[in-house]
Design a protein around this motif. Structure first.
Motif, mmCIF file in Angstrom:
data_model
loop_
_atom_site.group_PDB
_atom_site.id
_atom_site.type_symbol
_atom_site.label_atom_id
_atom_site.label_comp_id
_atom_site.label_asym_id
_atom_site.label_seq_id
_atom_site.Cartn_x
_atom_site.Cartn_y
_atom_site.Cartn_z
ATOM 1 N N ASN A 71 -4.080 -22.409 7.613
ATOM 2 C CA ASN A 71 -2.846 -22.217 8.365
ATOM 3 C C ASN A 71 -3.204 -21.728 9.760
ATOM 4 O O ASN A 71 -2.722 -20.700 10.229
ATOM 5 N N THR A 72 -4.091 -22.462 10.413
ATOM 6 C CA THR A 72 -4.561 -22.065 11.735
ATOM 7 C C THR A 72 -3.516 -22.433 12.775
ATOM 8 O O THR A 72 -3.095 -23.586 12.849
ATOM 9 N N VAL A 73 -3.097 -21.444 13.560
ATOM 10 C CA VAL A 73 -2.088 -21.690 14.593
ATOM 11 C C VAL A 73 -2.608 -21.164 15.939
ATOM 12 O O VAL A 73 -3.467 -20.282 15.965
ATOM 13 N N PRO A 74 -2.103 -21.710 17.051
ATOM 14 C CA PRO A 74 -2.576 -21.245 18.359
ATOM 15 C C PRO A 74 -2.260 -19.771 18.574
ATOM 16 O O PRO A 74 -1.283 -19.260 18.019
ATOM 17 N N PRO A 75 -3.087 -19.092 19.360
ATOM 18 C CA PRO A 75 -2.832 -17.671 19.625
ATOM 19 C C PRO A 75 -1.456 -17.493 20.257
ATOM 20 O O PRO A 75 -0.974 -18.353 20.991
ATOM 21 N N TRP A 106 4.480 -15.041 10.903
ATOM 22 C CA TRP A 106 5.330 -15.525 9.818
ATOM 23 C C TRP A 106 6.674 -15.945 10.401
ATOM 24 O O TRP A 106 6.960 -15.718 11.572
ATOM 25 N N GLY A 107 7.504 -16.569 9.586
ATOM 26 C CA GLY A 107 8.836 -16.965 10.039
ATOM 27 C C GLY A 107 8.868 -18.386 10.581
ATOM 28 O O GLY A 107 7.920 -19.152 10.420
ATOM 29 N N LYS A 108 9.984 -18.694 11.244
ATOM 30 C CA LYS A 108 10.274 -20.058 11.679
ATOM 31 C C LYS A 108 9.177 -20.652 12.584
ATOM 32 O O LYS A 108 8.712 -21.777 12.360
ATOM 33 N N ASP A 109 8.778 -19.876 13.598
ATOM 34 C CA ASP A 109 7.801 -20.406 14.558
ATOM 35 C C ASP A 109 6.423 -20.577 13.914
ATOM 36 O O ASP A 109 5.708 -21.534 14.194
ATOM 37 N N PHE A 110 6.083 -19.622 13.056
ATOM 38 C CA PHE A 110 4.817 -19.767 12.333
ATOM 39 C C PHE A 110 4.836 -21.029 11.476
ATOM 40 O O PHE A 110 3.895 -21.816 11.462
ATOM 41 N N LYS A 111 5.928 -21.211 10.747
ATOM 42 C CA LYS A 111 6.013 -22.363 9.856
ATOM 43 C C LYS A 111 5.858 -23.654 10.658
ATOM 44 O O LYS A 111 5.055 -24.534 10.303
ATOM 45 N N ALA A 112 6.610 -23.751 11.747
ATOM 46 C CA ALA A 112 6.563 -24.972 12.549
ATOM 47 C C ALA A 112 5.153 -25.239 13.085
ATOM 48 O O ALA A 112 4.647 -26.361 13.006
ATOM 49 N N ALA A 113 4.495 -24.182 13.588
ATOM 50 C CA ALA A 113 3.156 -24.365 14.165
ATOM 51 C C ALA A 113 2.132 -24.692 13.075
ATOM 52 O O ALA A 113 1.250 -25.540 13.272
ATOM 53 N N ILE A 130 2.567 -26.232 10.392
ATOM 54 C CA ILE A 130 2.757 -27.623 9.966
ATOM 55 C C ILE A 130 2.265 -28.589 11.043
ATOM 56 O O ILE A 130 1.506 -29.513 10.778
ATOM 57 N N LYS A 131 2.661 -28.288 12.275
ATOM 58 C CA LYS A 131 2.276 -29.182 13.373
ATOM 59 C C LYS A 131 0.752 -29.302 13.491
ATOM 60 O O LYS A 131 0.212 -30.385 13.669
ATOM 61 N N TYR A 132 0.051 -28.162 13.395
ATOM 62 C CA TYR A 132 -1.386 -28.184 13.643
ATOM 63 C C TYR A 132 -2.220 -28.379 12.370
ATOM 64 O O TYR A 132 -3.444 -28.322 12.434
ATOM 65 N N ALA A 133 -1.570 -28.606 11.236
ATOM 66 C CA ALA A 133 -2.324 -28.735 9.973
ATOM 67 C C ALA A 133 -3.434 -29.775 10.093
ATOM 68 O O ALA A 133 -4.542 -29.579 9.582
ATOM 69 N N ASN A 134 -3.173 -30.846 10.779
ATOM 70 C CA ASN A 134 -4.195 -31.889 10.933
ATOM 71 C C ASN A 134 -4.613 -32.070 12.389
ATOM 72 O O ASN A 134 -5.062 -33.130 12.799
ATOM 73 N N ARG A 135 -4.428 -30.988 13.167
ATOM 74 C CA ARG A 135 -4.766 -31.047 14.595
ATOM 75 C C ARG A 135 -5.641 -29.881 15.023
ATOM 76 O O ARG A 135 -5.776 -29.629 16.218
ATOM 77 N N ASN A 136 -6.171 -29.100 14.074
ATOM 78 C CA ASN A 136 -7.040 -27.994 14.505
ATOM 79 C C ASN A 136 -8.457 -28.208 13.998
ATOM 80 O O ASN A 136 -8.689 -28.594 12.856
ATOM 81 N N VAL A 137 -9.396 -27.989 14.886
ATOM 82 C CA VAL A 137 -10.800 -28.293 14.609
ATOM 83 C C VAL A 137 -11.649 -27.057 14.888
ATOM 84 O O VAL A 137 -11.543 -26.469 15.964
ATOM 85 N N SER A 138 -12.450 -26.668 13.905
ATOM 86 C CA SER A 138 -13.315 -25.494 14.083
ATOM 87 C C SER A 138 -14.770 -25.897 14.292
ATOM 88 O O SER A 138 -15.292 -26.725 13.556
ATOM 89 N N VAL A 139 -15.379 -25.290 15.263
ATOM 90 C CA VAL A 139 -16.827 -25.408 15.451
ATOM 91 C C VAL A 139 -17.382 -24.014 15.226
ATOM 92 O O VAL A 139 -16.842 -23.034 15.725
ATOM 93 N N TRP A 140 -18.433 -23.923 14.408
ATOM 94 C CA TRP A 140 -18.897 -22.592 14.019
ATOM 95 C C TRP A 140 -20.409 -22.496 14.027
ATOM 96 O O TRP A 140 -21.113 -23.505 13.907
ATOM 97 N N ALA A 141 -20.874 -21.254 14.176
ATOM 98 C CA ALA A 141 -22.312 -21.009 14.153
ATOM 99 C C ALA A 141 -22.687 -20.334 12.845
ATOM 100 O O ALA A 141 -21.987 -19.437 12.382
ATOM 101 N N GLU A 142 -23.763 -20.798 12.252
ATOM 102 C CA GLU A 142 -24.329 -20.138 11.078
ATOM 103 C C GLU A 142 -25.424 -19.223 11.618
ATOM 104 O O GLU A 142 -26.553 -19.651 11.830
#
Lengths: 571, 264
Positions: free
Chosen positions: A394-398, A403-410, A412-424
């Motif tokens: 449930n990653t949303v922009p900062p 929680w609530g309406k705006d959280f839900k909308a974001a 959902i919108k970003y469910a398939n639009r957020n990409v993580s790059v990470w360091a091990e």
């Protein structure tokens, strides 16, 4: 009184990757092996209902029951240690195959630098580069010496990948082709190339095509179903002990597996291990299993704990910095990462596989100049597409409410639009990071729990600042509209998941003063006892540990076979 | 199991019959040597539309043609009626119905939480609950002696108390804005509680709301797979090999674990 059973050649304590590899190799060589596993039996057919995020990922279906046994933790010696009451930071394996069943399948070879970290750091930067209290040491083996064992593990498991342009030299190609390349992986690869880095497709145990290994074990290809880490594989496509080495051991007729068998003590007399004492957890009955050779192949914590409970080896003392059992506990530094949000593009992020990933080593090991940096080593930087399951993603922009309406909308919108790059991120050992027995908390039998004393250090904070910025830079280059770079390392918390990459406690090396086992993972103090696993790592590298655990297990198996023919120290 | 002809085709590397399921084709299952198992073939039942009222939300589209559809799963295993109503109202504020689709109430989240509390999770069954108990550092995690059931009992009662005190009404009778005020007071620990952490309870409530919205519908939430549909999450699919390299976003009708029940 414990019931004394007939003696066997070898008893193996814990049947995961280490125990499975040892059992397969030894039984093939004609030895009789008894495998004791505290958990239940597992098989591929168990996973018909595996695509269940709640049961497996949130309710921890495959992991150790903490009501019976857990660990305790404190950030430093001044704090009272308290039990890890529920799961968070790492997930302890349980049952046949152990943590080798619920892994992602990311399979690396530690870098040549890792095995000679102290020598090479001093050679390049001088002694002062190593800060006070940092207890790095060479592993007593070189990459070149370990190379054949890496290859053996890769062939057994069917690892697929591209050659790492910045890794150690390979004597042969990977046995299977790399995983498929998703559009986001391609974005990552192109971005890295644009920045003059050296991306390559991550080596994977998920099987890119059907494969028959040198033992004749055939497995099916990965279906990219998106349920890997924390789950078992319903296709047997992800390499795990149950679908690779254990059938081989079983086929010899020389392997006897006993599940629900929880080992409480290693028995010994006059500097020799004589067997183990265990409880049949279904009846509560105690058994003594005598053996010529005892091989400890449980997880980092239980390898260390059983030695301490059994009074074997000199316990580590942080005040004097002497003793070896519990020394050089390390973890993984995971805070450096970045998230990118794409406004115009939606990706099929629900699909994927645990080790379907693109990675690079430009900032790992000593592949870059640390002269002007306040840390040594580094980490691999990756994008992996493991399947975005809906409860945990449930990653949303900062700036978005929690929680609530705006959280839900974001969300959902970003469910398939957020990409993580990470360091091990690699993790260095320190004099004041160690494992010992907890003075207050006990397991279900009344034995003390193992206690972790660990926190992140200045070196980790510096490295996270550096690697986090690189992750953000790559995401910008990938074309994300909004990028958040995580560059801060807070204190170590037991509460949120980071990685199940705990290392050390029974480390290998070339001196009994600073290591518990030699480079065959044979105990210096008990030459018929071998301690196998990431417990042997003298520090943790910038990779997932399993590839290196596998190589060391094959090395240990060779040592045990040698010892069986001609007892004595192998060092 | 794959039949012998299929296995033979795979051995000979022939293109399998088009009518076979794609996932079976791509697994290349069982090519001699030691067969180590695998979930292959004949798993997928075709969805039986006439029985989908077994475990769904309150959506009208799902009602059986003859008479009222009854979801026998929607009853209480642990909560009192009052607790249930507070939970239903609170989770709906955390995850409200909107233009995107159903909220927590329609998805059955409060039933989900009730059912979870009734079982192992509510009793912290697989967690270390032995003493001694000490207040620890934040980094050491939860150190209380209370189990989740007891925390919900206290937390929900305190929400009711706070609503009565501040607005002279029960939580369920507050306006949505007033309900948000109460929830925020718990989230930020503005409510001072002695027995439990208000923010800790809020976190658990929020976490279980996400679980109830998105877990497989077998647990009583995610009614009609409505949560999954919000996110275009396809649920329980056997294979994505066909789309894994594809650039275009693929909308796939979700499938639940119910489709994996064995044939009788």
């Amino acid at each position: 009184m414990a019931t004394k059973l007939p003696k066997t050649d070898v008893v193996v304590v814990g049947v995961g990757w280490g125990g499975g590899i040892i059992a397969a190799e030894l039984t093939k060589a004609g030895m009789n092996v008894v495998g004791l596993e505290r958990g239940k039996e597992r098989k591929t057919e168990d996973y018909y209902m595996v695509h269940d995020e709640l049961r497996y990922a949130l309710r921890y279906e495959m992991f150790q029951d903490l009501s019976k046994e857990t660990i305790t933790f404190r950030g430093n010696e001044k704090i009272r240690s308290l039990p890890m009451r529920s799961y968070g930071s790492f997930l302890l394996g349980d049952g046949l195959g152990g943590a080798g069943v619920h892994w992602n399948g990311m399979t690396f070879r530690f870098l040549p630098y890792d095995f000679q970290i102290k020598t090479q750091t001093i050679e390049r930067y001088g002694k002062k580069k190593i800060p006070d209290g940092m207890t790095i040491q060479d592993w007593g083996i070189t990459y070149d010496e370990l190379e054949p064992y890496f290859l053996k593990f890769e062939k057994m498991a069917g690892i697929g990948g591209e050659e790492n342009p910045l890794g150690g030299k390979r004597s042969e190609k990977y046995p299977t082709p790399p995983m498929q390349v998703s559009p986001v992986m391609k974005l990552f690869s192109d971005a890295c190339k644009g920045l003059k880095y050296h991306p390559y497709i991550m080596p994977s145990a998920n099987l890119s095509e059907q494969y028959t290994n040198p033992d004749g074990v055939a497995r099916a290809a990965c279906q990219y179903c998106g349920f890997c880490e924390r789950f078992g594989c319903e296709y047997g496509a992800k390499a795990d002990p149950v679908v690779t080495v254990l059938p081989v051991a079983k086929n010899t007729g020389k392997f006897e597996l006993r599940t629900h068998s929880n080992v409480r003590r290693i028995l010994h007399k006059g500097g020799k291990a004589t067997g183990v004492l265990y409880i049949d957890t279904t009846t509560g009955e105690e058994y003594e299993q005598p053996a010529d050779i005892v091989v400890m192949t449980s997880y980092v914590f239980n390898n260390t704990r059983l030695l301490l409970l059994s009074n074997m080896g000199k316990p580590y003392d942080s005040k004097s910095g002497t003793g070896v059992i519990g020394r050089n506990y390390a973890y993984q530094v995971e805070a450096a990462a970045g998230v990118g949000f794409f406004e115009e593009k939606e990706f099929n992020l629900f699909s994927g596989a645990g080790a379907m990933a693109m990675t690079m080593d430009d900032f790992n090991g000593d592949n870059f100049d640390h002269k002007d940096l306040n840390f040594i080593h580094g980490g691999s930087i990756s994008y992996s597409q493991g399947g975005n399951r809906p409860i945990q993603n449930n990653t949303v922009p900062p700036g978005t409410p929690g929680w609530g309406k705006d959280f839900k909308a974001a969300s959902i919108k970003y469910a398939n639009r957020n990409v993580s790059v990470w360091a091990e991120g690699s993790c260095m050992p320190y004099r004041h990071h160690f494992l010992d027995l907890d003075p207050a908390y006990k397991d279900e039998f009344g034995d003390p729990l193992i206690r972790i004393t660990f926190d992140f250090e200045e070196r980790d904070r510096e490295m996270v600042k550096f690697l986090g910025a690189k992750c953000g830079q790559i995401l910008k280059e990938m074309g994300a509209d909004k990028v958040v770079a995580y560059t801060e390392q807070g204190p170590y918390e037991i509460t949120h998941y980071q990685s199940t990459h705990n290392t050390g406690g029974v480390i290998m090396g070339d001196s009994p003063d600073t290591s518990a086992v030699n480079n065959y993972l044979q105990m210096w103090d008990f030459d018929n006892c071998f301690v196998v696993g990431a417990s042997a790592f003298a520090h943790n590298g910038g990779y997932n540990p399993t590839g290196t655990v596998g190589a060391l297990s094959y090395r240990a198996a060779e040592g045990i076979i040698k010892y069986h023919k001609k007892p004595g120290s192998l060092a | 199991m794959a039949n012998e002809t299929e296995e033979q085709d795979l051995k000979d590397h022939k293109e399998p019959d088009q009518s076979r399921r794609n996932f079976l084709k791509n697994t290349g299952y069982a090519v001699g040597g030691l067969v180590v198992g695998g979930v292959v073939g004949s798993l997928l039942r075709s969805p039986n539309k006439s029985t989908t009222n077994n475990n769904t939300g309150n959506t009208t589209e799902n009602k059986a043609p003859a008479g009222e559809a009854v979801n026998f799963n929607q009853a209480l295993m642990y909560f009192t009626q009052e607790q249930f109503l507070i939970t239903e109202a609170a989770t709906e504020r955390l995850f409200p119905a909107d233009d995107n689709g159903p909220g927590a109430k329609e998805l059955g989240v409060a039933y989900f939480i009730d059912h979870q509390l009734a079982g192992e999770w509510g009793l912290n069954g697989r967690e270390y609950m032995q003493g001694p108990f000490f207040k620890g550092e934040t980094t050491q995690g939860y150190q209380g002696r209370l189990k989740r059931r007891e925390i919900f009992d206290i937390g929900l009662q305190e929400m009711q108390n706070y609503s009565n005190k501040k607005f002279q009404k029960k939580f369920k009778d507050l306006t949505p804005e007033e309900q948000d005020t109460v929830l925020k007071a718990f989230e930020t620990d503005e409510v001072k509680l002695t027995t439990i952490s208000a923010s800790g309870f809020f976190k658990t409530l929020f976490g279980s709301t996400m679980e109830g919205a998105y877990a497989d519908p077998l647990y009583g939430g995610n009614g009609n797979m409505g949560g999954w549909k919000l996110k275009n999450f396809p649920g329980n699919q056997m294979s994505y090999t066909k789309i894994i390299e594809q650039d275009k976003f693929e909308k796939i009708t979700p499938v639940s674990l119910r489709e994996h029940l064995p044939h009788s």
